[in-house]
Motif scaffolding. Structure first.
Motif, PDB file in Angstrom:
ATOM      1  N   LYS A  69       0.918  -1.017  -0.074  1.00  0.00           N
ATOM      2  CA  LYS A  69      -0.112  -0.044   0.009  1.00  0.00           C
ATOM      3  C   LYS A  69       0.979   1.290   0.172  1.00  0.00           C
ATOM      4  CE  LYS A  69      -3.859  -2.112   2.505  1.00  0.00           C
ATOM      5  NZ  LYS A  69      -4.831  -2.141   3.663  1.00  0.00           N
ATOM      6  N   GLU A 122       0.525   5.839  -0.601  1.00  0.00           N
ATOM      7  CA  GLU A 122      -0.047   7.244  -0.801  1.00  0.00           C
ATOM      8  C   GLU A 122       0.623   8.069  -1.831  1.00  0.00           C
ATOM      9  OE1 GLU A 122      -0.749   8.767   2.832  1.00  0.00           O
ATOM     10  OE2 GLU A 122      -2.442   7.616   3.535  1.00  0.00           O
ATOM     11  N   ASN A 138      -4.972   6.591  -2.442  1.00  0.00           N
ATOM     12  CA  ASN A 138      -4.321   5.327  -1.844  1.00  0.00           C
ATOM     13  C   ASN A 138      -4.123   4.301  -3.125  1.00  0.00           C
ATOM     14  OD1 ASN A 138      -4.264   6.461   0.741  1.00  0.00           O
ATOM     15  ND2 ASN A 138      -6.567   6.217   0.626  1.00  0.00           N
TER      16      ASN A 138
END
Length: 722
Positions: free
Chosen positions: A16, A18, A29
């Motif tokens: 993950k 940003e 995201n």
């Protein structure tokens, strides 16, 4: 990115992140999934898997194997297993609840440790990726033994040949029984069976641990020739097994007797010219053994010019096989070697020395085919010249040489009167003193003869060269003068520059080198008035006379040869100048004058005029006599043996006849002012001289009735003139 490193414990792998944008401000995201690829090969936890399986294990038995691991997931993980080809083993693949795959080893056939004690297998794990990857592990199966094999000898029966008198403890044979089992199942003990006789067990021992049979007692071929025994081999397993073999020992006769050789006849010494195939020795051989032990081979150890021939049973003849030469080998040591055919063979030898007697078969040889010996003249009689030594390789009287001069006469003189040779050592001597001016060289032969029967000889050429010494003083033959006297010459005072006044001629009977004459002034009253040519001896005026010049000039000329040291002779010439009135005297006819009739031209003019008148009268009378006589054709008298005739015509006295011959040594020359040469030649065995004139234009003496007169002269004068 490495999925296995980031997500090692999960099947799915997400990252993950940003993302922020500034204008306008926005936030995103993002989840990134890392998808697995087949970048890892299967790998076993252990590279080698060891299994112990008894050879008594039954078929179908299963054995668990450690599985392989693959960090990849899904289809990229392990898919199947493979086993290398084997007739004894196979695998079955199992899947656990978590999906892991592993394999079991299945025994398909009963194992035999004796056939194959270890089985090596390869287990391969293969994943399902594309392309597929694999990993391997080794499976080592060790077969555990059971006592299922009995001991077995290499042979069922042994036949051993044993020599008699073999020493106690000697190894006869080492029996070897093998058991295919291992451990205690293969440990073997050896023993005699009940079928082995006590005699055999007393004579031989058997080691129970290694099966060695050794000599225990005395073995005699004549007492007992065959021994039979049975040996049992038993293993030490729980249920022991055994095997047996038969051993037969044959006692053989030992080669314990040496062959012998005996010289029955031997001819020594022998002549070196003995014929080929001549028998010079007879030998016999023997051996107390039998069979091959008693069979004898005879040979000559060295490579010699001899050979052995069989004469009869156990008799051999030694014969000459090649021509002999004592000068190469004078003595031979001949060794006869006899060897039987036993095992091991025994041998003996006998050596005889053969001496060769010399035969006169070599000719004396000189080291050179021709000897050139240079001898300086005036040698003392008996002088040593050279040693002419020949070599004869024969012996004793065949080698003793005697030297001879092969007779040859030269001018009724034999060589033995001139030379002598020592008959024993070849030293050559001169018997007389040699004179180069008489003898230049000698050529003869020397013979060397040995004292053999018949004698042999050879000869060599000897060339004696007499070398010149400067031992002859030059003799001045022109202008001639009586011994010890002074030559007086009259010349006109009006003589021109370059006029030939006199020509000094000297002869030297030495060799060309030593006889080269050069002329020099020892004394010259006026050095500016006269010149002397150092090579031809011509004295010429260098200028005309002046009123200041003295009327009397004294010239002393030395003639030197080219020897070392140089020898010389001198002549003194007194020159007197006269007025021109005397010129008519120089133009007279060709009547030769003796220089010694002029004593002093400084007498009164009346005496001079009277002398001229007297000479004119003689000339007229001689002319009348010659015309009244019958004319004779003039003959050119050839020059004597060693005469030299000058062919130059550039000067008044160039046509000069010079003699070097010893007999004509007294020949002398004089010259007149009219370009004529006067030759004063002695009549052989007489006391008179023939005076002849030589014209300027010829090089030979002409003696004519009109130009010859006979003068009385004593023998003493002739000798001094020489």
């Amino acid at each position: 990115m490495d999925r296995e490193y980031l997500c090692s414990k999960t099947t799915t792998c997400f990252i993950k992140i940003e993302v922020i944008l500034e204008n306008p401000v926005r936030i995103f995201n993002i989840e990134i999934e890392i998808v697995d690829i087949n970048d890892n090969a299967p790998r076993f936890r252990r590279d080698t898997i060891n299994l112990d399986i008894s050879e008594s294990t039954s078929e179908g038995e299963r054995f668990s194997l450690s599985n392989a691991v693959d960090p990849d997931i899904g289809t990229n993980s392990i898919k199947t297993y493979h086993l290398s080809e084997s007739e004894y083993f196979d695998i079955e693949m199992q899947t656990s609840r978590d999906g892991a795959k592993f394999a079991d080893l299945i025994l398909r056939q009963v194992l035999d440790r004796e056939a194959q004690a270890v089985h090596s297998l390869i287990l391969t794990a293969v994943d399902g990726g594309v392309p597929a990857r694999s990993g391997t592990a080794s499976i080592i199966v060790r077969v555990l033994d059971t006592n299922d094999n009995a001991p077995k000898f290499d042979k069922e029966s042994y036949t051993i040949n044993l020599m008699e008198n073999s020493p106690i403890g000697n190894l006869v044979v080492k029996l070897n029984a093998t058991d295919l089992d291992e451990g205690s199942n293969s440990d073997i003990a050896y023993s005699f069976s009940l079928y082995t006789s006590e005699k055999t067990q007393e004579t031989f021992s058997l080691n129970p641990n290694n099966g060695e049979i050794r000599v225990k007692g005395v073995i005699n071929y004549e007492d007992f020739r065959v021994y039979d025994m049975e040996v049992i081999a038993t293993d030490k397993g729980v249920s022991s097994l055994s095997g047996q073999c038969k051993v037969t020992i044959l006692v053989t006769d030992m080669n314990d007797n040496h062959p012998e050789i005996s010289i029955k006849s031997f001819t020594n010494p022998i002549k070196e010219d003995i014929s080929v195939d001549t028998v010079i020795a007879v030998v016999s051989v023997s051996d107390k053994d039998s069979g091959e032990n008693g069979h004898i081979d005879v040979r000559i150890c060295e490579k010699l010019p001899f050979a052995l021939k069989v004469s009869s049973d156990n008799y051999y003849e030694l014969v000459v096989s090649e021509p002999l030469d004592r000068e190469k080998v004078s003595e031979y040591d001949i060794t006869f070697t006899v060897t039987d055919r036993g095992n091991p063979p025994l041998s003996d030898n006998e050596t005889v020395t053969l001496e060769l007697l010399d035969v006169n078969d070599n000719v004396p040889r000189f080291s050179q085919s021709i000897y050139t010996i240079r001898v300086l003249e005036n040698n003392p009689p008996g002088a040593f010249l050279s040693s002419l030594t020949a070599i004869d390789p024969d012996l004793h009287e065949n080698q003793y040489l005697v030297y001879f001069i092969i007779e040859r006469e030269i001018a009724n003189t034999s060589m033995s009167m001139l030379f002598s040779i020592n008959p024993e050592n070849g030293n050559l001597y001169a018997l007389k003193t040699f004179d180069y001016e008489i003898e230049k060289d000698f050529l003869f032969h020397i013979e060397a003869r040995d004292s053999g029967v018949p004698p042999l000889s050879s000869n060599v050429t000897v060339h004696i060269i007499i070398m010149d010494q400067n031992d002859n003083t030059p003799v001045i033959v022109s202008p001639w003068r009586a011994h010890g006297s002074v030559v007086e010459e009259k010349i006109p005072r009006s003589t021109d520059k370059g006029t030939l006044i006199a020509k000094v001629i000297a002869i030297d009977t030495d060799s060309v080198h030593n006889s080269r004459i050069t002329y020099q002034f020892l004394q010259n009253t006026d050095a500016t008035l006269f010149s002397l040519d150092q090579y031809n001896g011509e004295i010429r005026t260098t200028r005309m006379f002046s009123y200041r010049d003295s009327r009397h000039q004294r010239l002393v000329v030395i003639a030197k040869d080219n020897g070392e040291p140089s020898l010389s002779a001198t002549v003194t010439i007194k020159l007197s100048t006269v007025e021109t009135a005397l010129k008519s005297y120089a133009e007279m006819t060709e009547v030769p004058l003796e220089y010694d009739i002029f004593s002093d031209l400084n007498l009164y003019l009346v005496i001079g005029l009277g002398s001229v008148s007297f000479l004119l009268l003689i000339t007229i009378l001689v002319t009348i006599v010659l015309k009244c006589q019958k004319p004779k054709p003039s003959k050119a008298v050839p020059p004597c043996r060693n005469s030299v005739i000058s062919e130059r015509n550039s000067t008044i006295a160039d046509s000069t006849l010079v003699s070097n011959d010893a007999y004509w040594y007294s020949l002398f020359l004089a010259e007149t002012r009219k370009g004529k040469l006067v030759v004063r030649q002695p009549v052989p065995k007489g006391q008179r001289y023939i005076v002849s004139s030589i014209p300027r234009s010829t090089g030979m003496t002409e003696t004519s009735d009109s130009a010859a007169s006979t003068l009385q002269a004593s023998t003493t004068t002739s000798s001094s003139s020489s």
